[in-house]
Write a protein that holds these residues in place. Structure first.
Motif, PDB file in Angstrom:
ATOM      1  N   TYR A 109      32.737  43.193  49.519  1.00  0.00           N
ATOM      2  CA  TYR A 109      31.555  42.622  48.887  1.00  0.00           C
ATOM      3  C   TYR A 109      31.588  41.096  48.947  1.00  0.00           C
ATOM      4  N   VAL A 110      30.409  40.497  48.985  1.00  0.00           N
ATOM      5  CA  VAL A 110      30.268  39.042  48.895  1.00  0.00           C
ATOM      6  C   VAL A 110      29.670  38.729  47.529  1.00  0.00           C
ATOM      7  N   TYR A 111      30.436  38.041  46.702  1.00  0.00           N
ATOM      8  CA  TYR A 111      30.043  37.828  45.305  1.00  0.00           C
ATOM      9  C   TYR A 111      29.435  36.461  45.039  1.00  0.00           C
ATOM     10  N   GLY A 112      29.208  35.666  46.072  1.00  0.00           N
ATOM     11  CA  GLY A 112      28.609  34.358  45.872  1.00  0.00           C
ATOM     12  C   GLY A 112      29.648  33.252  45.810  1.00  0.00           C
ATOM     13  N   PRO A 113      29.198  31.985  45.886  1.00  0.00           N
ATOM     14  CA  PRO A 113      30.121  30.847  45.997  1.00  0.00           C
ATOM     15  C   PRO A 113      31.038  30.649  44.799  1.00  0.00           C
ATOM     16  N   ASP A 114      30.556  30.899  43.597  1.00  0.00           N
ATOM     17  CA  ASP A 114      31.389  30.669  42.409  1.00  0.00           C
ATOM     18  C   ASP A 114      32.594  31.607  42.384  1.00  0.00           C
ATOM     19  N   VAL A 115      32.350  32.882  42.672  1.00  0.00           N
ATOM     20  CA  VAL A 115      33.449  33.841  42.689  1.00  0.00           C
ATOM     21  C   VAL A 115      34.350  33.573  43.896  1.00  0.00           C
ATOM     22  N   SER A 116      33.741  33.196  45.019  1.00  0.00           N
ATOM     23  CA  SER A 116      34.547  32.880  46.201  1.00  0.00           C
ATOM     24  C   SER A 116      35.527  31.745  45.923  1.00  0.00           C
ATOM     25  N   THR A 117      35.102  30.762  45.151  1.00  0.00           N
ATOM     26  CA  THR A 117      35.997  29.658  44.783  1.00  0.00           C
ATOM     27  C   THR A 117      37.184  30.172  43.979  1.00  0.00           C
ATOM     28  N   LEU A 118      36.922  31.084  43.056  1.00  0.00           N
ATOM     29  CA  LEU A 118      38.008  31.658  42.254  1.00  0.00           C
ATOM     30  C   LEU A 118      38.926  32.516  43.121  1.00  0.00           C
ATOM     31  N   LEU A 119      38.345  33.248  44.073  1.00  0.00           N
ATOM     32  CA  LEU A 119      39.154  34.093  44.956  1.00  0.00           C
ATOM     33  C   LEU A 119      40.025  33.261  45.893  1.00  0.00           C
ATOM     34  N   ASP A 120      39.563  32.071  46.241  1.00  0.00           N
ATOM     35  CA  ASP A 120      40.313  31.207  47.151  1.00  0.00           C
ATOM     36  C   ASP A 120      41.360  30.354  46.434  1.00  0.00           C
ATOM     37  N   GLY A 121      41.248  30.241  45.136  1.00  0.00           N
ATOM     38  CA  GLY A 121      42.178  29.390  44.380  1.00  0.00           C
ATOM     39  C   GLY A 121      43.544  30.042  44.242  1.00  0.00           C
ATOM     40  N   PRO A 122      44.620  29.329  44.526  1.00  0.00           N
ATOM     41  CA  PRO A 122      45.971  29.912  44.444  1.00  0.00           C
ATOM     42  C   PRO A 122      46.349  30.350  43.033  1.00  0.00           C
ATOM     43  N   GLU A 123      45.802  29.704  42.019  1.00  0.00           N
ATOM     44  CA  GLU A 123      46.141  30.046  40.633  1.00  0.00           C
ATOM     45  C   GLU A 123      45.190  31.068  40.022  1.00  0.00           C
ATOM     46  N   THR A 124      44.020  31.222  40.620  1.00  0.00           N
ATOM     47  CA  THR A 124      43.023  32.131  40.042  1.00  0.00           C
ATOM     48  C   THR A 124      42.891  33.446  40.811  1.00  0.00           C
ATOM     49  N   SER A 125      43.230  33.441  42.087  1.00  0.00           N
ATOM     50  CA  SER A 125      43.044  34.639  42.909  1.00  0.00           C
ATOM     51  C   SER A 125      43.902  35.808  42.431  1.00  0.00           C
TER      52      SER A 125
END
Length: 282
Positions: A171-187
């Motif tokens: 799924y593509v959840y949009g830019p805000d969620v993508s930022t969280l998924l790409d973050g080393p501390e948040t993913s």
């Protein structure tokens, strides 16, 4: 207990799927939503075009477009577009197939209409696009009665408090969620699943604290599995874009497209539109 929840939910999904008739790769029907096979959406007195009939292609995805246990074409998108086409005084027939095959059929003019489409420059080379007819949206679902999580206002609040959120990998959840998924501390707070049903089982078993799902798909999962006493929508929603109707350049005129958009606006401002959305909402 965890094994039983997961096993039973996946088994139930299989049983429900097994009860449905196996769709053919190409299924053509002249039935409107929840109507007998001989009924059509034609209204001759309203028709601005003679012999106005569209072939609507659909790739089964409940609750937007699918065939029910009686073999009838149904779904939120089907109902919305059928209401618009009826206002045009036209008829719909339905052809089922895979999305890839239906795109090719649209290019060749063998299919006139596809639903739930995203607008891209590549597709505009062979297709017209309607005005947007609904929003694409994800909702966060949590366990009912989890008052602590219910107080969080954002996904960041969930993550800050160590909560785990289930997602579906493709799924593509949009830019805000993508930022969280790409973050080393948040993913690390996101847990991938191959399908939404697995997130439902994991939530019930306590393996995750919430999951993101298409708002209408999530509502359907909860309703179909009778889980409204266990899972609720949190209230956090993510708008990821708009859904459009695609029309074949080879078979649809600009006048027909204009008429469709005129009728679409009438439907969107009517009670019928809200009634259809409410029918498939949580």
């Amino acid at each position: 207990m965890k094994i039983s929840h997961t096993f039973l939910l996946i088994l139930l999904s299989c049983i429900v799927s097994a009860c449905k008739p196996e769709p053919s790769s190409e299924q053509t029907q002249s039935t409107p939503i929840a109507a007998d096979a001989k009924t059509t959406t034609s209204t001759d007195k309203k028709a601005p075009f003679k012999n106005c009939q569209f072939v609507l292609g659909f790739d089964a995805w409940e609750p937007y477009q699918y065939t029910d246990v009686g073999g009838r074409v149904a779904g939120l998108d089907i109902e919305l577009v059928a209401a618009v086409v009826e206002g045009m005084g036209c008829q719909l027939t339905y052809q089922q197939g895979t999305w890839v095959d239906l795109l090719m059929a649209l290019k060749e003019g063998e299919v006139d209409i596809l639903l739930g489409a995203s607008k891209t420059e590549a597709r505009e080379q062979f297709a017209f696009f309607s005005d947007a007819y609904r929003m694409e949206e994800f909702s966060l679902f949590i366990r009912k009665g989890d008052n602590k999580l219910a107080e969080y206002e954002t996904l960041s609040d969930f993550i800050k408090n160590g909560s785990r959120i289930g997602i579906v990998g493709d799924y593509v959840y949009g830019p805000d969620v993508s930022t969280l998924l790409d973050g080393p501390e948040t993913s690390k707070y996101f847990v991938n699943a191959i399908m939404g049903e697995l997130n439902v089982a994991r939530l019930l078993d306590g393996d995750i604290d919430g999951f993101l799902e298409d708002s209408f798909v999530g509502a359907t999962l909860i309703r179909r599995k009778a889980l409204s006493n266990y899972i609720v929508a949190h209230g956090i929603t993510i708008h990821t874009g708009d859904a459009f109707v695609m029309f074949s350049h080879k078979s649809i005129t600009l006048d027909q497209l204009s008429n469709f958009n005129t009728q679409l606006e009438k439907v969107k401002t009517s009670q019928t539109y809200q009634d259809i959305l409410n029918k498939y909402s949580y």
